[in-house]
Design a protein around this motif. Structure first.
Motif, PDB file in Angstrom:
ATOM      1  N   ARG A  51       0.807  -1.221   0.000  1.00  0.00           N
ATOM      2  CA  ARG A  51       0.000   0.000   0.000  1.00  0.00           C
ATOM      3  C   ARG A  51       0.841   1.272   0.000  1.00  0.00           C
ATOM      4  O   ARG A  51       0.327   2.354  -0.290  1.00  0.00           O
ATOM      5  CB  ARG A  51      -0.943   0.007   1.199  1.00  0.00           C
ATOM      6  CG  ARG A  51      -2.007  -1.066   1.106  1.00  0.00           C
ATOM      7  CD  ARG A  51      -3.149  -0.822   2.061  1.00  0.00           C
ATOM      8  NE  ARG A  51      -3.881   0.400   1.764  1.00  0.00           N
ATOM      9  CZ  ARG A  51      -5.116   0.637   2.187  1.00  0.00           C
ATOM     10  NH1 ARG A  51      -5.754  -0.269   2.910  1.00  0.00           N
ATOM     11  NH2 ARG A  51      -5.722   1.773   1.909  1.00  0.00           N
ATOM     12  N   ALA A  52       2.118   1.180   0.351  1.00  0.00           N
ATOM     13  CA  ALA A  52       2.965   2.378   0.386  1.00  0.00           C
ATOM     14  C   ALA A  52       4.418   1.984   0.151  1.00  0.00           C
ATOM     15  O   ALA A  52       4.879   0.940   0.618  1.00  0.00           O
ATOM     16  CB  ALA A  52       2.828   3.091   1.729  1.00  0.00           C
ATOM     17  N   TRP A  62      11.427   1.715   2.362  1.00  0.00           N
ATOM     18  CA  TRP A  62      10.440   1.377   3.379  1.00  0.00           C
ATOM     19  C   TRP A  62       9.185   0.948   2.637  1.00  0.00           C
ATOM     20  O   TRP A  62       8.679   1.674   1.784  1.00  0.00           O
ATOM     21  CB  TRP A  62      10.152   2.569   4.281  1.00  0.00           C
ATOM     22  CG  TRP A  62      11.349   3.027   5.063  1.00  0.00           C
ATOM     23  CD1 TRP A  62      12.377   3.804   4.619  1.00  0.00           C
ATOM     24  CD2 TRP A  62      11.638   2.725   6.426  1.00  0.00           C
ATOM     25  NE1 TRP A  62      13.291   4.018   5.612  1.00  0.00           N
ATOM     26  CE2 TRP A  62      12.860   3.362   6.743  1.00  0.00           C
ATOM     27  CE3 TRP A  62      10.986   1.997   7.422  1.00  0.00           C
ATOM     28  CZ2 TRP A  62      13.449   3.282   8.001  1.00  0.00           C
ATOM     29  CZ3 TRP A  62      11.551   1.905   8.682  1.00  0.00           C
ATOM     30  CH2 TRP A  62      12.777   2.539   8.966  1.00  0.00           C
ATOM     31  N   ILE A  63       8.676  -0.233   2.961  1.00  0.00           N
ATOM     32  CA  ILE A  63       7.563  -0.812   2.221  1.00  0.00           C
ATOM     33  C   ILE A  63       6.428  -1.123   3.191  1.00  0.00           C
ATOM     34  O   ILE A  63       6.612  -1.852   4.169  1.00  0.00           O
ATOM     35  CB  ILE A  63       8.015  -2.089   1.486  1.00  0.00           C
ATOM     36  CG1 ILE A  63       9.170  -1.751   0.530  1.00  0.00           C
ATOM     37  CG2 ILE A  63       6.858  -2.720   0.739  1.00  0.00           C
ATOM     38  CD1 ILE A  63       9.918  -2.965   0.015  1.00  0.00           C
ATOM     39  N   GLY A  64       5.268  -0.552   2.917  1.00  0.00           N
ATOM     40  CA  GLY A  64       4.116  -0.744   3.788  1.00  0.00           C
ATOM     41  C   GLY A  64       3.111  -1.703   3.192  1.00  0.00           C
ATOM     42  O   GLY A  64       2.759  -1.600   2.015  1.00  0.00           O
ATOM     43  N   SER A  65       2.636  -2.638   3.995  1.00  0.00           N
ATOM     44  CA  SER A  65       1.709  -3.664   3.522  1.00  0.00           C
ATOM     45  C   SER A  65       0.264  -3.352   3.896  1.00  0.00           C
ATOM     46  O   SER A  65      -0.019  -2.414   4.640  1.00  0.00           O
ATOM     47  CB  SER A  65       2.097  -5.019   4.123  1.00  0.00           C
ATOM     48  OG  SER A  65       1.825  -5.012   5.527  1.00  0.00           O
ATOM     49  N   HIS A  66      -0.631  -4.183   3.407  1.00  0.00           N
ATOM     50  CA  HIS A  66      -2.059  -4.003   3.690  1.00  0.00           C
ATOM     51  C   HIS A  66      -2.410  -4.407   5.125  1.00  0.00           C
ATOM     52  O   HIS A  66      -3.235  -3.766   5.766  1.00  0.00           O
ATOM     53  CB  HIS A  66      -2.899  -4.811   2.708  1.00  0.00           C
ATOM     54  CG  HIS A  66      -4.370  -4.658   2.884  1.00  0.00           C
ATOM     55  ND1 HIS A  66      -4.995  -3.439   2.895  1.00  0.00           N
ATOM     56  CD2 HIS A  66      -5.348  -5.582   3.097  1.00  0.00           C
ATOM     57  CE1 HIS A  66      -6.295  -3.609   3.090  1.00  0.00           C
ATOM     58  NE2 HIS A  66      -6.528  -4.901   3.220  1.00  0.00           N
ATOM     59  N   ASN A  67      -1.769  -5.464   5.641  1.00  0.00           N
ATOM     60  CA  ASN A  67      -2.041  -5.839   7.031  1.00  0.00           C
ATOM     61  C   ASN A  67      -0.903  -6.593   7.714  1.00  0.00           C
ATOM     62  O   ASN A  67      -1.114  -7.262   8.727  1.00  0.00           O
ATOM     63  CB  ASN A  67      -3.342  -6.661   7.139  1.00  0.00           C
ATOM     64  CG  ASN A  67      -3.304  -7.947   6.347  1.00  0.00           C
ATOM     65  OD1 ASN A  67      -2.258  -8.552   6.153  1.00  0.00           O
ATOM     66  ND2 ASN A  67      -4.458  -8.386   5.871  1.00  0.00           N
TER      67      ASN A  67
END
Length: 353
Positions: A51-52, A62-67
């Motif tokens: 998601r990011a 930096w990698i952002g996930s859904h959950n």
């Protein structure tokens, strides 16, 4: 007797001191927990969707996930951080870096900032709303839950700013923030499901169903916004395609380019191949091309004249693109619903992470 009394007194003092130390340690753990990675891997292990994406000033990703929280990639290995290590929540909505090099992670339940090996969390305080935006300052903006406002950090406090919103005629829509973009003239464009807002430093302007000049049967359900280098505002909707604001002119870009199926209910039903109806991500590349990420039909590029559809990888179960990000080297990265990240090399897509 004296020795026994002194001994008891000494034990009492030590017990009290130990008790105080324990209390302080607990407070630190709650407010600023030590950052301990759950694991390290050679490849990205997320499966819930990207998601990011953010590449910091040092070149780290930096990698952002859904959950599944956040992953930090230093060029050698991936480290993983979740709410167990101090994040406000495991659903990541945004990642950004401030002028001091701190990494700010917007989650579904507040913001977390990383500095010197620790996370500090800021929750959404909707009980203390502010209506006068111009009496606050700060360049960091965050999602504030499915509420009627947005978070703005002023360097000390996380302020909750209320939208001067119109009446929400659609109970299925909220004013929860879905995307944020800053235009070259400094205006902040804030996408919510039910309306688009912009803030020019003095006042907040509203672009709802009426102001966007939509048809009666069009359902406004905004998922993305981009203020591009030419001053145009691109609005991605989940159902009615792309809207384009250019000066005082507003058009349905998808409709003008025959990219909405004739039988579409414009209510979120699945896009047919060759249509651009459900846009969750928009980005501009280094050459000025505008890219769209569709929930059902993959990636699209507009070069100013033509609109081209790309299949990122035919082996993927879902073509859905959650985010499109331009990194420090002007690489365009596509975060997919299946947890992969692909890079566009100018002709085709290759798996990056």
């Amino acid at each position: 007797m004296d020795k026994k009394i002194k001994l008891i007194y000494l034990i009492l003092i030590l017990t009290l001191n130990f008790s105080c130390v324990e209390k302080k340690s607990t407070e630190k753990e709650i407010n600023k927990p030590e950052l301990l990675a759950t694991s390290k891997t050679d490849t990205l292990k997320f499966t819930s969707g990207i998601r990011a994406i953010h590449q910091d000033s040092k070149g780290n990703y930096w990698i952002g996930s859904h959950n599944e929280g956040v992953s930090f990639y230093n060029g050698k290995y991936f480290e993983y951080f979740t709410s167990n290590e101090g994040l406000s929540d495991n659903q990541i909505r945004s990642i950004q870096e401030d002028k001091n090099g701190k990494i700010w992670i917007g989650t579904a339940k507040g913001a977390s900032v990383y500095e010197n090996g620790t996370f500090t969390n800021y929750s959404t305080k909707t009980t203390e709303p502010k209506y006068e935006w111009n009496k606050t300052n700060g360049d960091l903006w965050f999602y504030a839950g499915e509420e009627d406002g947005i978070n703005r950090f002023d360097g000390i406090n996380m302020n909750y700013l209320i939208f001067p919103k119109p009446k929400n005629k659609n109970p299925d829509n909220s004013f929860g923030v879905t995307d944020i973009s800053e235009s070259k003239d400094g205006k902040i464009w804030i996408a919510t499901y039910a309306a688009l807002f912009n803030y020019d430093g003095k006042m907040v302007n509203i672009f709802d169903h009426k102001n966007l000049k939509l048809n009666d049967n069009d359902l406004l359900h905004i998922r993305s916004v981009l203020a591009d280098s030419k001053g145009r505002i691109w609005i991605g909707n989940n159902g009615i395609g792309v809207l384009l604001m250019e000066g005082n002119t507003i058009i349905n870009f998808s409709e003008k380019n025959n990219l909405i199926q004739l039988t579409s209910t414009r209510r979120g039903d699945k896009s047919q191949p060759g249509t651009l109806e459900h846009i969750f991500a928009i980005e501009e590349d280094s050459e000025g091309n505008i890219w769209f990420g569709d929930r059902d039909t993959g990636a699209w590029k507009y070069d100013g004249k033509n609109v081209t559809n790309y299949i990122i990888d035919s082996k993927l179960t879902s073509p859905m693109i959650w985010t499109i990000y331009k990194d420090n080297n002007n690489n365009l990265l596509f975060g997919m619903a299946e947890g992969n990240i692909f890079k566009f090399n100018g002709k085709t897509f290759e798996k990056q992470f």
